[in-house]
Enzyme design. Structure first.
Site, PDB file in Angstrom:
ATOM      1  N   GLU A 162     -10.231   7.402   4.153  1.00 56.03           N
ATOM      2  CA  GLU A 162     -10.905   6.487   5.057  1.00 56.03           C
ATOM      3  C   GLU A 162      -9.998   5.275   5.238  1.00 56.03           C
ATOM      4  O   GLU A 162      -9.078   5.047   4.466  1.00 56.03           O
ATOM      5  CB  GLU A 162     -12.241   6.020   4.468  1.00 56.03           C
ATOM      6  N   LYS A 195       0.810  -1.226   0.000  1.00 54.77           N
ATOM      7  CA  LYS A 195       0.000   0.000   0.000  1.00 54.77           C
ATOM      8  C   LYS A 195       0.843   1.276   0.000  1.00 54.77           C
ATOM      9  O   LYS A 195       0.433   2.296  -0.529  1.00 54.77           O
ATOM     10  CB  LYS A 195      -0.963   0.021   1.184  1.00 54.77           C
ATOM     11  N   SER A 239       1.687  -9.706  -1.025  1.00 55.30           N
ATOM     12  CA  SER A 239       1.388  -8.269  -0.900  1.00 55.30           C
ATOM     13  C   SER A 239       1.723  -7.684   0.463  1.00 55.30           C
ATOM     14  O   SER A 239       1.942  -6.480   0.582  1.00 55.30           O
ATOM     15  CB  SER A 239      -0.077  -8.020  -1.230  1.00 55.30           C
TER      16      SER A 239
HETATM   17  C1  LIG Z   1      -5.201  -3.896   1.581  1.00 56.48           C
HETATM   18  C2  LIG Z   1      -4.462  -5.132   1.283  1.00 56.48           C
HETATM   19  C3  LIG Z   1      -4.805  -5.962   0.184  1.00 56.48           C
HETATM   20  C4  LIG Z   1      -6.001  -5.730  -0.678  1.00 56.48           C
HETATM   21  O1  LIG Z   1      -5.990  -4.583  -1.461  1.00 56.48           O
HETATM   22  P1  LIG Z   1      -5.779  -4.566  -3.027  1.00 56.48           P
HETATM   23  O2  LIG Z   1      -6.080  -3.155  -3.385  1.00 56.48           O
HETATM   24  O3  LIG Z   1      -6.733  -5.540  -3.657  1.00 56.48           O
HETATM   25  O4  LIG Z   1      -4.387  -4.927  -3.303  1.00 56.48           O
HETATM   26  C5  LIG Z   1      -4.010  -7.064  -0.084  1.00 56.48           C
HETATM   27  N1  LIG Z   1      -2.932  -7.369   0.690  1.00 56.48           N
HETATM   28  C6  LIG Z   1      -2.582  -6.608   1.742  1.00 56.48           C
HETATM   29  C7  LIG Z   1      -1.393  -7.004   2.530  1.00 56.48           C
HETATM   30  C8  LIG Z   1      -3.326  -5.465   2.077  1.00 56.48           C
HETATM   31  O5  LIG Z   1      -2.971  -4.718   3.140  1.00 56.48           O
END
Ligand SMILES: *Cc1c(COP(=O)(O)O)cnc(C)c1O
Length: 404
Positions: free
Chosen positions: A118, A96, A383
């Site tokens: 938000e 993010k 992610s």
């Molecule tokens: C917020 C989040 C997501 C989901 O958000 P996307 O916009 O679909 O990428 C995925 N993995 C993590 C670690 C997150 O914090």
């Protein structure tokens, strides 16, 4: 078609990806969003902006993040080789920050003093509060009171970073109400403030901007994978909530002979309210100022959603995903809570990497792919890291004895 040609055509001048996207706004917010679009279109081509963002990514975020070959996990499952793009090693522990730093730099160039957003589980709030501290901007995060109670550590992190957390008590007091409240605050304050969305969703230009800022993930990964193996992966996959980490990985591979899989949260089952698999079960609809697939109740309103990963429980999805689905370029598949938790414990035990539960959805699909295919490779976007999830996991699943 080279993916750079694709980027020139999508979105079009109205912010549309085919029939999806756009900017459906209350009249008082139209000029504010036009200002952001214009500023972004000028600045994103400026050499100074690009080199400043590169420096921030290298020196502050710790990019490039590595690509890692999961040898033990792969061997346990069969012959397919699983690789991870390690966004969990990005500063603050998830992808993010890639778009928050871009949005913060844009705010700075536009002469804004404040970032407004938000947050649901608090991950976006923490990343944005980090960006605000870096750039010396004020930060105001709207958050439902229910979420504030549930996500205390993230509320604390935001406050330590200097952000103001605005509790939202109306309605269900969760993410949807927080979005409404943040939009209202932005409408009052748009001369001095900029709104910073948390994923590749919302009115134009946000789906485009967030995708562009996240694309560094796929650009790095493609180059790193080629260098490591001499080839492209046979398949790539990522979890899809709003769709930012997935578009970041996917976009630079769109023109390659690579199978692409977006993994949606199947939760506890396919009944309404038990999952958040928007593309798999939704139909066309409008929420939060853009058109896309939407999980709907009988009245056409956004349906209740659930996922074991709080970062994935959104009833809509980025409009570019709806478009890529209809084109047939990306396959949308699902992982249940149970498959996800098995992947969470397997990656932890076999590789020494505790993934975010969101990311574990993508790992679960890669494990399924490895069992179903005799050879080849799959590159997964990890992610985020799972430190934020461990208390919840242990309370609900113990130490994973059932997945041994
Ligand atoms: C917020 C989040 C997501 C989901 O958000 P996307 O916009 O679909 O990428 C995925 N993995 C993590 C670690 C997150 O914090």
């Amino acid at each position: 078609m080279d993916y750079r040609t694709y980027l020139k055509n999508y979105p079009d001048e109205n912010g549309k990806f085919g029939e999806y996207g756009g900017a459906i706004l209350p009249p008082e917010l139209v000029p504010a969003f036009e200002e952001i679009t214009e500023a972004y279109e000028t600045i994103c081509n400026s050499a100074q902006f690009i080199s400043e963002l590169r420096r921030i990514r290298r020196e502050f975020q710790g990019r490039p993040t590595p690509v890692y070959h999961c040898e033990r996990l792969s061997r346990m499952l069969g012959r397919v080789q699983i690789y991870l793009k390690r966004e969990d090693l990005n500063h603050t522990g998830a992808h993010k920050l890639n778009h928050c730093m871009g949005e913060g730099l844009l705010a700075k160039y536009m002469g804004k003093k404040k970032l407004i957003a938000e947050t649901g589980a608090g991950q976006h709030g923490v990343a944005l509060a980090t960006a605000a501290a870096f750039f010396g901007l004020e930060c105001e995060i709207h958050m439902g009171e229910v979420d504030i109670a549930k996500q205390a550590p993230n509320v604390t992190r935001m406050k330590i970073l200097g952000a103001k957390v605005v509790p939202v008590s109306r309605g269900a007091a969760t993410l949807k109400e927080a979005v409404d409240s943040a939009f209202e605050a932005y409408a009052r304050d748009y001369k001095d403030a900029i709104y910073c969305i948390g994923s590749a969703v919302g009115p134009h230009p946000f789906p485009m901007m967030v995708r562009d800022f996240q694309m560094v993930v796929g650009q790095e990964a493609r180059e790193q994978f080629l260098e490591m193996t001499g080839n492209l992966p046979d398949a790539i996959c990522a979890c899809v909530g709003g769709g930012s980490n997935s578009l970041g990985l996917f976009t630079p591979f769109l023109d390659d002979p690579v199978e692409i899989y977006g993994v949606e949260p199947m939760g506890r089952g396919k009944e309404v309210g038990e999952h958040a698999a928007t593309i798999t079960y939704g139909k066309k609809g409008t929420l939060h100022g853009f058109e896309s697939y939407l999980l709907q109740d009988e009245a056409g309103e956004a349906a209740p959603v659930y996922s074991v990963a709080s970062g994935l429980d959104y009833p809509s999805v980025g409009p570019e995903h709806a478009f890529l689905h209809d084109l047939g370029r990306v396959h949308y598949v699902t992982a249940t809570d149970d498959e996800t938790m098995e992947a969470f414990f397997k990656l932890s035990r076999y590789e020494g990497i505790i993934p975010a539960i969101e990311s574990a959805h993508a790992i679960a699909y890669a494990m399924k792919y490895a069992k179903e295919n005799k050879k080849g490779s799959i590159l997964v976007n990890c992610s985020g890291r799972g430190d934020k999830d461990i208390d919840y996991v242990v309370e609900k699943y113990g130490y994973g004895e059932q997945y041994k």
